[in-house]
Structures are given as structure tokens and as C-alpha cells.
Design an enzyme around this catalytic site. Sequence first.
Site, PDB file in Angstrom:
ATOM      1  N   GLY A   1       0.831  -1.194   0.000  1.00  0.00           N
ATOM      2  CA  GLY A   1       0.000   0.000   0.000  1.00  0.00           C
ATOM      3  C   GLY A   1       0.864   1.242   0.000  1.00  0.00           C
ATOM      4  O   GLY A   1       2.011   1.219   0.458  1.00  0.00           O
TER       5      GLY A   1
ATOM      6  N   GLN B   1       2.839  10.114   0.987  1.00  0.00           N
ATOM      7  CA  GLN B   1       4.138   9.442   1.116  1.00  0.00           C
ATOM      8  C   GLN B   1       5.065   9.758  -0.055  1.00  0.00           C
ATOM      9  O   GLN B   1       6.266   9.546   0.041  1.00  0.00           O
ATOM     10  CB  GLN B   1       3.950   7.935   1.234  1.00  0.00           C
ATOM     11  CG  GLN B   1       3.294   7.516   2.534  1.00  0.00           C
ATOM     12  CD  GLN B   1       3.133   6.019   2.590  1.00  0.00           C
ATOM     13  OE1 GLN B   1       2.130   5.474   2.139  1.00  0.00           O
ATOM     14  NE2 GLN B   1       4.134   5.345   3.139  1.00  0.00           N
TER      15      GLN B   1
ATOM     16  N   CYS C   1       5.651   0.370   7.451  1.00  0.00           N
ATOM     17  CA  CYS C   1       5.305   1.485   6.579  1.00  0.00           C
ATOM     18  C   CYS C   1       6.514   1.833   5.723  1.00  0.00           C
ATOM     19  O   CYS C   1       7.638   1.868   6.226  1.00  0.00           O
ATOM     20  CB  CYS C   1       4.896   2.682   7.437  1.00  0.00           C
ATOM     21  SG  CYS C   1       4.396   4.124   6.495  1.00  0.00           S
ATOM     22  N   LEU C   2       6.262   2.094   4.447  1.00  0.00           N
ATOM     23  CA  LEU C   2       7.362   2.454   3.554  1.00  0.00           C
ATOM     24  C   LEU C   2       8.007   3.779   3.966  1.00  0.00           C
ATOM     25  O   LEU C   2       9.155   4.026   3.623  1.00  0.00           O
ATOM     26  CB  LEU C   2       6.866   2.516   2.100  1.00  0.00           C
ATOM     27  CG  LEU C   2       6.372   1.183   1.535  1.00  0.00           C
ATOM     28  CD1 LEU C   2       5.763   1.374   0.153  1.00  0.00           C
ATOM     29  CD2 LEU C   2       7.495   0.155   1.492  1.00  0.00           C
TER      30      LEU C   2
ATOM     31  N   HIS D   1      -4.858   1.510   7.099  1.00  0.00           N
ATOM     32  CA  HIS D   1      -3.518   2.090   7.265  1.00  0.00           C
ATOM     33  C   HIS D   1      -3.306   3.217   6.250  1.00  0.00           C
ATOM     34  O   HIS D   1      -2.829   4.298   6.602  1.00  0.00           O
ATOM     35  CB  HIS D   1      -2.473   0.978   7.083  1.00  0.00           C
ATOM     36  CG  HIS D   1      -1.059   1.424   7.110  1.00  0.00           C
ATOM     37  ND1 HIS D   1      -0.212   1.107   8.150  1.00  0.00           N
ATOM     38  CD2 HIS D   1      -0.307   2.119   6.224  1.00  0.00           C
ATOM     39  CE1 HIS D   1       0.993   1.611   7.894  1.00  0.00           C
ATOM     40  NE2 HIS D   1       0.957   2.225   6.726  1.00  0.00           N
ATOM     41  N   GLU D   2      -3.669   2.955   4.989  1.00  0.00           N
ATOM     42  CA  GLU D   2      -3.449   3.954   3.939  1.00  0.00           C
ATOM     43  C   GLU D   2      -4.389   5.137   4.079  1.00  0.00           C
ATOM     44  O   GLU D   2      -3.991   6.284   3.866  1.00  0.00           O
ATOM     45  CB  GLU D   2      -3.566   3.310   2.554  1.00  0.00           C
ATOM     46  CG  GLU D   2      -2.562   2.200   2.280  1.00  0.00           C
ATOM     47  CD  GLU D   2      -1.108   2.554   2.578  1.00  0.00           C
ATOM     48  OE1 GLU D   2      -0.723   3.745   2.461  1.00  0.00           O
ATOM     49  OE2 GLU D   2      -0.348   1.642   2.942  1.00  0.00           O
TER      50      GLU D   2
ATOM     51  N   HIS E   1      -3.076   7.590   6.495  1.00  0.00           N
ATOM     52  CA  HIS E   1      -2.071   8.501   5.928  1.00  0.00           C
ATOM     53  C   HIS E   1      -2.730   9.771   5.391  1.00  0.00           C
ATOM     54  O   HIS E   1      -2.158  10.860   5.493  1.00  0.00           O
ATOM     55  CB  HIS E   1      -1.294   7.835   4.785  1.00  0.00           C
ATOM     56  CG  HIS E   1      -0.122   7.038   5.214  1.00  0.00           C
ATOM     57  ND1 HIS E   1       0.984   7.591   5.824  1.00  0.00           N
ATOM     58  CD2 HIS E   1       0.141   5.717   5.105  1.00  0.00           C
ATOM     59  CE1 HIS E   1       1.877   6.644   6.073  1.00  0.00           C
ATOM     60  NE2 HIS E   1       1.390   5.486   5.650  1.00  0.00           N
TER      61      HIS E   1
END
Length: 187
Positions: free
Chosen positions: A57, A62, A107-108, A149-150, A153
Site C-alpha cells: 500500500g 508518502q 510502513c514504507l 492504514h493507507e 495517511h
Amino acid sequence: MPIARAPLKWQAMKRPILIHPDPRLKKVCDPVDDLSDELRALSDDMLETMYAAPGIGLAAPQVGVLSRLIVLDCAKPDNGDEARPLVMFNPRVLASSDEKNVYEEGCLSIPDQYADVERPKVVDVEWLGADGKLHRETFNGLWATCVQHEIDHLDGVLFIDYLKPLRRQMITRKMVKLKKERAREKV
């Protein structure tokens, strides 16, 4: 959310992923009012970036864009699943189950840091697709965790915000150190 997978072939360019702490990761994103070719190209770039990372994701903030756009694909190729990339403009959770799931999230934007986070096990989500149509789907398990989660963000919330303050501070210090090391490597 990171996960190992073979990247797909996309005709878009890869974008750099912001690392926490970055003020753009804590901002609430603006709704997408018009699906422009530029936003569709951004979604293609985000998919390529997500797969290359590798992750499951990625949210627009991000990659430094403060628009309500997320991409995800929780299919597991190791289990023989076909890739199922989803592009969601203005996603929102309409309903969530009382039953909870705990997944170890990463998380990226917070590389190599993981923690158990409890979230609703099932969520109903509505979004505008890249096709310009309104979509609605019920997500369960990992898909439910990933989409929540996304969407977090887009509201300036990171998975570490669910952790106790000491653990959150420890991870943030590690990310500050990582950013300094990366900056030195560029010089």
C-alpha cells in the site's frame, strides 16, 4: 505497508518515498475534485513505486502529494494470487466491524520498523476509481488493515501513532538517524 513481492511492469516512473519525520506526512490531504490525467498518471507512478519498494500500500502524501489518493494490492503471488492493484481516490470507511484483528504493521515511510496494531477486522469502503466511477467493497483481514492504514495517511496518521509514546519516540529517533545517514551518503 511493506511486503515482499515481485514488481509488475508499469510504464510509469518511480517516485521517492518520504521518510518520517516529514511534516507532509502529518497533514490532512485535500479531496480530489476532478480526475485529471495528471492524477491518473500519479496513481500509475504510485503503483510502480509501491511494487518496487516492495510494499502492499502507498498513500499520496508518502510521495509528497497532499491529495486523497491511495493504492494497494494485498494479493499474495506466493500463494498463486493474481495481482489486484486498487487505485482509490477519496476513499472513506463507511462501516467497520466490532471484531478486531491485530497485524504487525510496517510502513514504507518508516523503513524496517514494525509493530502490532489493532484495527477493525472488516470495513466497508467507498471510493472513486480511476475509471471515474464510485466503488464500494467490503474488505477483510489484511486487506482491511491495509486500506485503513493507507486512509490513515490521508488524515496525517501513521501506524506509530497507535503505539505507546516511548515506543513511538524510539522509532522516530531511529528515523531521524536514518535520514541523516542517507543525507551523508548523497554528499
